[in-house]
Design a protein around this motif. Structure first.
Motif, short mmCIF file in Angstrom:
data_model
loop_
_atom_site.label_atom_id
_atom_site.label_comp_id
_atom_site.label_asym_id
_atom_site.label_seq_id
_atom_site.Cartn_x
_atom_site.Cartn_y
_atom_site.Cartn_z
N ARG A 110 0.85 -1.19 0.00
CA ARG A 110 0.00 0.00 0.00
C ARG A 110 0.89 1.24 0.00
O ARG A 110 2.12 1.15 0.10
CB ARG A 110 -0.95 0.01 1.20
CG ARG A 110 -1.87 -1.21 1.26
CD ARG A 110 -3.06 -1.01 2.15
NE ARG A 110 -4.09 -0.21 1.46
CZ ARG A 110 -5.25 0.12 2.01
NH1 ARG A 110 -5.54 -0.26 3.25
NH2 ARG A 110 -6.13 0.84 1.35
N PHE A 111 0.25 2.39 -0.11
CA PHE A 111 0.97 3.66 -0.22
C PHE A 111 0.49 4.62 0.85
O PHE A 111 -0.71 4.75 1.09
CB PHE A 111 0.71 4.26 -1.61
CG PHE A 111 1.12 5.71 -1.73
CD1 PHE A 111 2.45 6.09 -1.65
CD2 PHE A 111 0.17 6.70 -1.94
CE1 PHE A 111 2.83 7.42 -1.76
CE2 PHE A 111 0.53 8.03 -2.06
CZ PHE A 111 1.87 8.39 -1.97
N HIS A 112 1.45 5.27 1.51
CA HIS A 112 1.11 6.34 2.43
C HIS A 112 1.82 7.61 1.96
O HIS A 112 3.05 7.61 1.82
CB HIS A 112 1.53 6.01 3.86
CG HIS A 112 0.88 6.88 4.90
ND1 HIS A 112 1.14 8.22 5.00
CD2 HIS A 112 -0.04 6.60 5.85
CE1 HIS A 112 0.43 8.74 5.98
NE2 HIS A 112 -0.31 7.79 6.51
N PRO A 113 1.07 8.69 1.70
CA PRO A 113 1.70 9.88 1.12
C PRO A 113 2.59 10.65 2.09
O PRO A 113 3.49 11.37 1.66
CB PRO A 113 0.50 10.74 0.69
CG PRO A 113 -0.62 10.29 1.56
CD PRO A 113 -0.40 8.83 1.81
N ARG A 114 2.35 10.51 3.40
CA ARG A 114 3.13 11.26 4.40
C ARG A 114 3.39 10.36 5.60
O ARG A 114 2.83 10.55 6.68
CB ARG A 114 2.36 12.53 4.81
CG ARG A 114 2.27 13.59 3.71
CD ARG A 114 1.38 14.75 4.11
NE ARG A 114 -0.01 14.34 4.19
CZ ARG A 114 -0.83 14.29 3.15
NH1 ARG A 114 -0.37 14.59 1.94
NH2 ARG A 114 -2.09 13.91 3.28
N CYS A 115 4.26 9.42 5.42
CA CYS A 115 4.58 8.45 6.47
C CYS A 115 5.67 9.03 7.38
O CYS A 115 6.69 9.53 6.90
CB CYS A 115 5.04 7.14 5.86
SG CYS A 115 5.30 5.81 7.04
N TYR A 116 5.46 8.95 8.68
CA TYR A 116 6.41 9.53 9.63
C TYR A 116 7.76 8.83 9.56
O TYR A 116 7.86 7.61 9.45
CB TYR A 116 5.87 9.43 11.05
CG TYR A 116 4.70 10.35 11.34
CD1 TYR A 116 4.78 11.71 11.06
CD2 TYR A 116 3.52 9.85 11.88
CE1 TYR A 116 3.72 12.56 11.32
CE2 TYR A 116 2.45 10.69 12.15
CZ TYR A 116 2.55 12.04 11.86
OH TYR A 116 1.51 12.88 12.12
#
Length: 353
Positions: free
Chosen positions: A157-163
């Motif tokens: 999956r994709f996270h646009p703003r991952c910490y």
């Protein structure tokens, strides 16, 4: 979308502003739209929700201009609360529709306590709030690695703003990231693996990964588990270390079950299904890889599982794919698979995928 879900979405759309005030409380109304930072209720103006039907579309539909994400108000409920099971989303939507509307409702906070950092629960929540990779920088990253078709079966999956925190003394950063779910033999998520990506460029050094010290990190429980592509309880499995290595082989054999253990040590400790009868080991061609292959082979064969080593021509199968191309990699794999598995997994229909 099922009939029940579609009807819930329509009912929510009739009260779109109330839904936004409740779940996207960090935003505000401007004209015929509700503006907020994103579907996770971040302050800002990137995402807009249509509050009334118009020639441009129905009420309740939303778009995030920064990421091109879009959806309906059921998606807002799911993502803003970090719900994983769609049954939870339906239950929450029905609960909301029964609330009084006399006054704007405050945003509903999750009743679950914060998940401990690095825990299995934190990993599950991160994967749940991430979105499909199609049309995102993850696809671009994989294409540049030669993986034109990522037959991942929902494991990526994709996270646009991952910490990302460089260390405990430095402030938190955010980068786009590829999120891979780590599961046990029952398919239960026990962890995730994050690959932070560079949204700007691709060079020979980083190969598209973000310009940070450790662009790959895992969280949760990895020991014995793996990122799985295909059915974990099948009778044949290819096991290896890296995600890109296994995805490269999936380009050639998209129906052949595979597992990426994420490191040599974890590959050596990976649990094997009782139904497994043949295990292919795609280890790295170095001393650590050879030691892991020997140890895993010994353990598998003690359980009556046939083991066969798969060897790349270069450093790994992704390098082979990137340098020599898909036809050459197919030929390499054809020579190393058992004849019955060639017939089963390298059929003519996969020849031009």
């Amino acid at each position: 979308m099922s009939h029940d879900a579609a009807e819930l979405a329509r009912r929510l759309a009739r009260e779109a502003e109330a839904v936004c005030r409740h779940y996207l409380s960090n935003g505000k109304r401007e004209g015929r739209y509700w503006l907020v930072g994103d579907v996770h209720n971040t302050p800002g103006r990137s995402m807009f929700v249509r509050l009334h039907d118009s020639p441009k579309g129905p009420a309740g539909k939303w778009t995030d201009a920064a990421t091109s994400e879009h959806g309906d108000l059921l998606d807002v409920i799911r993502e803003s609360l970090g719900l994983h099971d769609f049954r939870e989303v339906v239950h929450e939507a029905r609960r909301f529709l029964n609330l009084p509307r006399a006054e704007p409702q405050p945003v509903l906070k999750s009743v679950r306590p914060p998940a401990p950092a690095g825990s299995q629960e934190a990993a599950r929540r991160l994967f749940a709030i991430s979105r499909p990779i199609e049309g995102t920088i993850v696809e671009t990253y994989l294409h540049r690695r030669g993986i034109a078709h990522a037959h991942h079966g929902g494991s990526l999956r994709f996270h646009p703003r991952c910490y990302y925190r460089p260390d405990e003394h430095l402030p938190m950063e955010t980068w786009p990231a590829m999120i891979a779910c780590v599961t046990d033999l029952d398919g239960r998520i026990t962890g995730v693996h994050r690959t932070w990506l560079d949204p700007v460029g691709f060079d020979r050094i980083r190969l598209g990964k973000a310009p940070i010290d450790t662009p790959r990190r895992a969280m949760g429980d990895l020991l014995g588990n793996a990122v799985r592509f295909g059915l974990p309880d099948d009778d044949v499995l290819v096991a290896g270390e890296g995600l890109e290595t296994m995805l490269s082989l999936r380009c050639i054999a998209p129906t052949l079950p595979m597992a990426a253990a994420l490191s040599a040590n974890h590959l050596g400790a990976m649990l094997l299904s009782p139904s497994l009868r043949r295990l292919y080991i795609a280890s790295e061609p170095d001393a650590a890889g050879e030691a892991v292959q020997a140890a895993l082979s010994q353990r598998a064969e003690a359980s009556g599982i046939e083991t066969i080593a798969l060897s790349p021509r270069l450093g790994d199968f992704n390098e082979d794919l990137h340098i020599f191309g898909i036809d050459a990699l197919r030929a390499t794999l054809r020579m190393q698979l058992a004849p019955e598995d060639v017939d089963r997994f390298l059929s003519p229909s996969t020849a031009h995928e």
